[in-house]
Structures are given as C-alpha cells and as structure tokens.
Design an enzyme around this catalytic site. Structure first.
Site, short mmCIF file in Angstrom:
data_model
loop_
_atom_site.label_atom_id
_atom_site.label_comp_id
_atom_site.label_asym_id
_atom_site.label_seq_id
_atom_site.Cartn_x
_atom_site.Cartn_y
_atom_site.Cartn_z
N GLU A 289 0.88 -1.17 0.00
CA GLU A 289 0.00 0.00 0.00
C GLU A 289 0.92 1.21 0.00
O GLU A 289 1.77 1.33 0.89
CB GLU A 289 -0.91 0.00 1.23
CG GLU A 289 -1.87 -1.19 1.29
CD GLU A 289 -2.80 -1.28 0.09
OE1 GLU A 289 -3.11 -0.23 -0.50
OE2 GLU A 289 -3.20 -2.40 -0.27
N CYS A 323 -1.50 8.82 4.16
CA CYS A 323 -1.56 8.51 2.74
C CYS A 323 -2.88 8.99 2.16
O CYS A 323 -2.99 9.25 0.98
CB CYS A 323 -1.42 7.01 2.55
SG CYS A 323 -2.55 6.09 3.56
P1 NAD Z 1 9.13 5.16 3.05
O1 NAD Z 1 8.81 4.59 1.72
O2 NAD Z 1 10.19 6.17 3.15
O3 NAD Z 1 9.52 4.00 4.07
C1 NAD Z 1 8.66 2.92 4.34
C2 NAD Z 1 9.47 1.81 4.99
O4 NAD Z 1 10.34 1.28 4.01
C3 NAD Z 1 10.34 2.29 6.14
O5 NAD Z 1 10.35 1.32 7.16
C4 NAD Z 1 11.70 2.39 5.50
O6 NAD Z 1 12.74 2.21 6.41
C5 NAD Z 1 11.65 1.24 4.54
N1 NAD Z 1 12.60 1.33 3.43
C6 NAD Z 1 12.89 2.40 2.67
N2 NAD Z 1 13.81 2.07 1.74
C7 NAD Z 1 14.09 0.78 1.92
C8 NAD Z 1 14.97 -0.14 1.29
N3 NAD Z 1 15.74 0.22 0.27
N4 NAD Z 1 15.02 -1.40 1.75
C9 NAD Z 1 14.25 -1.79 2.77
N5 NAD Z 1 13.40 -0.98 3.41
C10 NAD Z 1 13.33 0.30 3.00
O7 NAD Z 1 7.75 5.73 3.64
P2 NAD Z 1 7.49 6.52 5.01
O8 NAD Z 1 8.04 7.90 4.87
O9 NAD Z 1 7.85 5.71 6.19
O10 NAD Z 1 5.90 6.60 4.97
C11 NAD Z 1 5.21 7.50 4.18
C12 NAD Z 1 4.73 6.89 2.90
O11 NAD Z 1 3.90 5.78 3.19
C13 NAD Z 1 3.87 7.83 2.09
O12 NAD Z 1 4.18 7.71 0.73
C14 NAD Z 1 2.45 7.35 2.37
O13 NAD Z 1 1.51 7.69 1.39
C15 NAD Z 1 2.66 5.88 2.49
N6 NAD Z 1 1.59 5.23 3.24
C16 NAD Z 1 0.64 4.54 2.54
C17 NAD Z 1 -0.42 3.95 3.21
C18 NAD Z 1 -1.49 3.18 2.48
O14 NAD Z 1 -2.23 2.46 3.13
N7 NAD Z 1 -1.60 3.32 1.17
C19 NAD Z 1 -0.50 4.07 4.60
C20 NAD Z 1 0.50 4.76 5.28
C21 NAD Z 1 1.55 5.34 4.58
#
Ligand code: NAD
Length: 540
Positions: A289, A323
């Site tokens: 998501e 999100c």
């Molecule tokens: P992010 O993509 O920066 O990080 C998400 C997770 O992925 C974190 O735990 C991060 O450490 C990990 N990550 C990042 N790069 C990685 C890699 N190369 N390898 C392994 N893990 C990695 O997102 P964020 O800033 O934590 O959250 C915000 C984002 O999440 C926004 O884009 C938001 O829209 C989305 N979001 C979506 C929903 C939904 O249900 N659609 C819900 C909540 C948040």
C-alpha cells in the site's frame, strides 16, 4: 481442523480525553513519565532480546533535542538469525489449530485496548507527534485489525468447495511456505502492527522491519504480542539499515512482502525481488500500500460548512502525513468566495505546537528530511508565482521541533507539480473550476495525478454525485460522498488503492488475508473404478 464459531467484533470505541475526565489525567501523567526516561530498545529474535551496539536515537519530533530511546539495529548476522528462528517457528505455528492462533491476537487486542492503552497512546503521541485524538484512532485501528482479522480468518476457513455423490472435497487453507517480510511506514502504529501480524494470523511467520523513526512506539506492539503469548520466532522485531534488504529478498524461503510506504520505495523493493526471482522456492506474494494524491471536489450544490470542516480535517490532521490526506481541492467558482471566507476564518483558530498541549490541533513533522521535503514544495510555489499563490500559511520553523503551519496554495494549473506529486505534509493546493465545467474537471481529477487512493465529492445534487462516482471510478480505492477522504475504519471501509497507490488488497479485510494463503484442494473418491475403459468404447 474444527470450525468453532467466533463472535463478530465491534469497532473499538475511541476515548475522547475531554477536560475533567479520569482518562485525560492518566494520559497526562503517562506523557510526563515517558518523557523523563530514555529507554533502550533491543531487537527481538526468536523471542529473545538482542543488543548489537549499533544504535540509533529516537527523538520527539516536536522537541527535537529530547532523546526518548536508543534502539539497536540489526546487521547481516542478526537478519540471518531472524530468518532461521522464523523458519524454526513455522512448523508448529503453521500447523496449529486456527482457534489457538487467533486467540493470541484477540488477547493482544484486549491487552492493547486495556492495560497497555494509555502508555501506548502516550508513546505514539511523543514518538510520532500525534494529538490524543490521532493517537487514539491509530491504536484503536490496531485493536480492530486483530479482532477483525481473527473473524475473517474463520470466514476464509469456512469457504469450502462443492461436494458430489461418491466423492469428498476439501480445501486446506495452507499458509505460505517460508517467511514473510513486513516493512512498515512511520506514520501509523496500526499499520506497523498489522503488517507482520496479518500473515501470522493465518499461520505464517514474519521478519518485521519497523520504520527507524518510530521504534519507541512500535516496540510496544512487540511487547504486547509477547505478553499475549505469541510463540517465539513467529514475529521477529528486526529494524535494520535499508542496504541489507537484499539478504531477505534473495533468500530461497522468502515467501512474501507485506509493505506500506512510498511508491518509490515499493518500486525499489519490487525490483530487488524480481532480480532474484529464480532463487525462490515459490513465487513470492507482493502486497504494498503506497502513496496518494487525494482529492476533494466541491460541487456548487455542496453545504459549504460541511465541506470546509472535512477539508480542514482531511488535509491537516496529523500534519497531512496520512496517505489518505487531502492534498488537492477543486471548488466551483460560484461558491469559492464564501467557501474561502469560511475556511480562512476556521484556519485562524488552528493551533500548531507540542502535542502535550491538548489545545493543539497539529503537532510536528516526523523528521528533518520530511520537513525539508515539504518546505521545498512551499518554496517551489513561491518561486513560481505565475502558477501558484500562497493564500494561507507557508510558515515553517525547525528551531525547537519540525513545525509547518497549515498552508493553502491557489493554482491555475490542475496538472502542475503541486497538484500531482505526493507532498505528505500540511500543504493543500486548490484549483477553482468553472461551474459549467464540472464534468471536464472530474476528468482532470481522474487523469492528472498517477495515484488512486482516496477522494471525496461534496454535493447535494444527486446527479453531480452520480457523475463523480462514475467518472472517478478508478481515481480512488476509497471514495467518500460528503465526508473527508481520511479515517477509514477496519471492516467498514476496507482500505487501499490501485494505480501508484498500491496493490489494493484492502488492509484488515479478508482479501488481504487471502494473499497469505495457498490453498490445497483435496479430493477423496469413495469407490474408485476398477475398469479403465470409457463407456463409448463398448462394442455396438
Ligand atoms: P518510506 O517509503 O520512506 O519507508 C517505508 C518503509 O520502508 C520504512 O520502514 C523504511 O525504512 C523502509 N525502506 C525504505 N527504503 C528501503 C529499502 N531500500 N530497503 C528496505 N526498506 C526500505 O515511507 P514513510 O516515509 O515511512 O511513509 C510515508 C509513505 O507511506 C507515504 O508515501 C504514504 O503515502 C505511504 N503510506 C501509505 C499507506 C497506504 O495504506 N496506502 C499508509 C501509510 C503510509
């Protein structure tokens, strides 16, 4: 496996923390207590605490000098150890009667809703800079995920194939073979808790990599699960630096990814997985998501006050770091003057500050990186006056914490940068459309941004509602009529979107649980034939 019945859950009720209540007093005390300490957070691998000495500091976003926790990070050895422990746990857990498995999560839900509630709420408030309301709806959502997850697991097991005379048919709802990787975002405690546990509810084991920014609040989830009796190794709490991800995504027993975060990260992870595809024993399930560019369309028949309230809550609660947060607003020209006069008057009352002050509506942005990213959009608007005009806010200050005030920007281009990119902060961009171009505008809403997560239509005119629902069919996986686009409730508004917003498996619903199962069909023939010849082969 017997199919005992299980009670249909009720949505967890929110505590309001109104002045003069006992709950408010307890919460304030917990906030003070947690603030005074700096706790140490270990990894949890196979049910045991592991400390690596490679630590990160967890700070309060609205009071950035205050360190509330020091958390250990895993290296390659710990990641491999976690995989081993998860696979060890798999045999018993995957074969355990479903009733016992879901009992653990129902107990965890009751612990979180009961004895752990106020401390966990205080931890969410401090670590994630959420107001009491935002922390409360977040915690309650995880309680709902676990209770409804238990209910939907049973619903799935009940689904069985048709019978026929002379044979008996069954489906064995098997968990996936191997381990699940759960990677969670910073913004929701509930999602962090749900990602490793939804697969576990139906018999899988997981390696959970929580967001590095929220390890203080997220560790409470792990504590609750352990107290609820989750067997060691079923969920492993393993924060690690991003660069180590390939250790998991190239392991032969990698069975699935349960991800929530940004579009860019999901694409990166999918590419790592796909370049290792021939190493896996099974095709992995990939559930993600991701982001949104969520909209509110206000038709000229709308109730202006209702649309304004929804816009303020939808765009600015939790500083727009949802999100589902509204970030593009389309208002009919004829009602715009009245709409803006009403909205501006309400915005003047919005207070931004530390969330321990209960008169505050908005806290701080999670960290400096996100703060800078949001500010860059405000600055971009300032540098492009031909396209953007900041009509409210635009103020930011990171001297004490990462504060950005609610910002409203008018644009003449509904397809420009601020109307198409996810900003993930308290920045709302508005386009005023001609009343007689309603349908045309709906097509712009649908086509301009690449996401498809949430959106709302405000109108009293039923024809206008019907048109929006039809034209915007793929523009949002969660579509709201006369309501804000945030605040989906488990089991009532199954949540998720498609296009750049994810695989739309609907968190918390039975559709998500199905992704963590691989059914085996069993047919038993009662009296097998003793002659191989077919009837048509008889002699005329
Ligand atoms: P992010 O993509 O920066 O990080 C998400 C997770 O992925 C974190 O735990 C991060 O450490 C990990 N990550 C990042 N790069 C990685 C890699 N190369 N390898 C392994 N893990 C990695 O997102 P964020 O800033 O934590 O959250 C915000 C984002 O999440 C926004 O884009 C938001 O829209 C989305 N979001 C979506 C929903 C939904 O249900 N659609 C819900 C909540 C948040």
């Amino acid at each position: 496996m017997s199919l005992w019945s299980i009670e249909k859950p009720q949505t967890e009720k929110f505590i309001g923390y109104e002045p003069g209540t006992k709950e408010r007093e307890i919460l304030k005390k917990k906030l003070e207590e947690l603030r005074e300490k700096t706790v140490e957070i270990p990894l949890i691998i196979g049910g045991k605490e592991v400390k690596t000495g490679d630590t990160v500091e967890i700070r309060i976003p609205h009071d950035k000098e205050k360190v509330i926790a020091i958390a250990h990070m895993a290296g390659p050895d710990e990641i491999r150890e976690a995989v081993e422990k998860a696979l060890d746990a798999w045999t018993k857990w995957s074969e355990m009667d479903w009733y016992h498995r879901v009992a653990v999560f129902r107990k965890a839900a009751d612990l979180l809703a009961g004895p752990y509630r106020f401390e966990a709420i205080a931890a969410i408030m401090l670590n994630q800079s959420k107001t009491p309301w935002e922390a409360e709806i977040d915690l309650a959502e995880l309680v709902d995920f676990w209770r409804w997850g238990a209910y939907y697991a049973r619903f799935i097991y009940e689904q069985q194939p048709e019978q026929y005379p002379g044979e008996m048919n069954r489906v064995d709802w098997r968990p996936l073979e191997g381990f699940i990787v759960a990677i969670s975002p910073f913004n929701f405690f509930s999602i962090a808790g749900n990602l490793p546990t939804a697969p576990a509810l139906v018999g899988n084991v997981s390696i959970w990599k929580p967001s590095r920014w929220v390890l203080f609040s997220n560790y409470y989830i792990m504590k609750v699960l352990m107290e609820a009796g989750l067997p060691p190794g079923v969920v492993n709490f393993v924060p690690f630096p991003n660069r180590h991800a390939e250790i998991l995504f190239s392991h032969p027993d990698f069975a699935g990814l349960h991800f929530t975060g940004s579009y860019a990260t999901f694409v990166r992870l999918w590419k790592i997985i796909s370049r290792n595809i021939d190493k896996f024993r099974n095709f992995p399930r990939i559930v993600g998501e991701t982001g949104g560019k969520d909209f509110i369309v206000v038709h000229n028949s709308a109730d202006i006050k209702e649309a304004v309230v929804a816009t303020i809550r939808g765009a600015f609660e939790y500083q727009g770091q949802k999100c589902s947060a509204a970030s593009r607003l389309f208002v009919a020209k004829s009602i715009w003057p009245k709409f803006w006069e009403t909205m501006k008057a309400e915005l003047e009352k919005v207070k931004v500050g530390p969330v321990e002050d209960f008169s505050v509506f908005m806290g701080a942005i999670i960290n400096e990186e996100q703060f800078n990213k949001i500010v860059s959009y405000i600055e971009y608007a300032k540098q492009h006056p031909e396209e953007y005009q900041i009509i409210y806010g635009g103020k930011y200050d990171k001297s004490k914490g990462y504060f950005i005030w609610p910002t409203v920007i008018l644009t003449n281009n509904p397809k420009g940068k601020l109307m198409t990119e996810e900003i993930f902060g308290p920045v709302l961009t508005v386009y005023i459309y001609d009343d007689d171009k309603y349908e045309e505008t709906l097509w712009v809403v649908d086509k301009a941004a690449p996401y498809g997560l949430t959106g709302s239509i405000f109108a009293k005119d039923r024809e206008a509602i019907v048109k929006a629902e039809k034209i915007l069919r793929y523009a949002a996986g969660n579509f709201y009529i006369n309501d804000k686009p945030t605040g989906a409730i488990v089991a009532r508004q199954p949540f998720g979107g498609s296009r750049w917003s994810g695989t739309n498996d609907k968190a918390g619903w039975f559709t998500n649980l199905l992704r963590w199962l691989t059914p085996r069909t069993i047919k038993e023939l009662l009296v097998p034939p003793k002659d191989w010849r077919r009837p048509y082969m008889g002699v005329d």
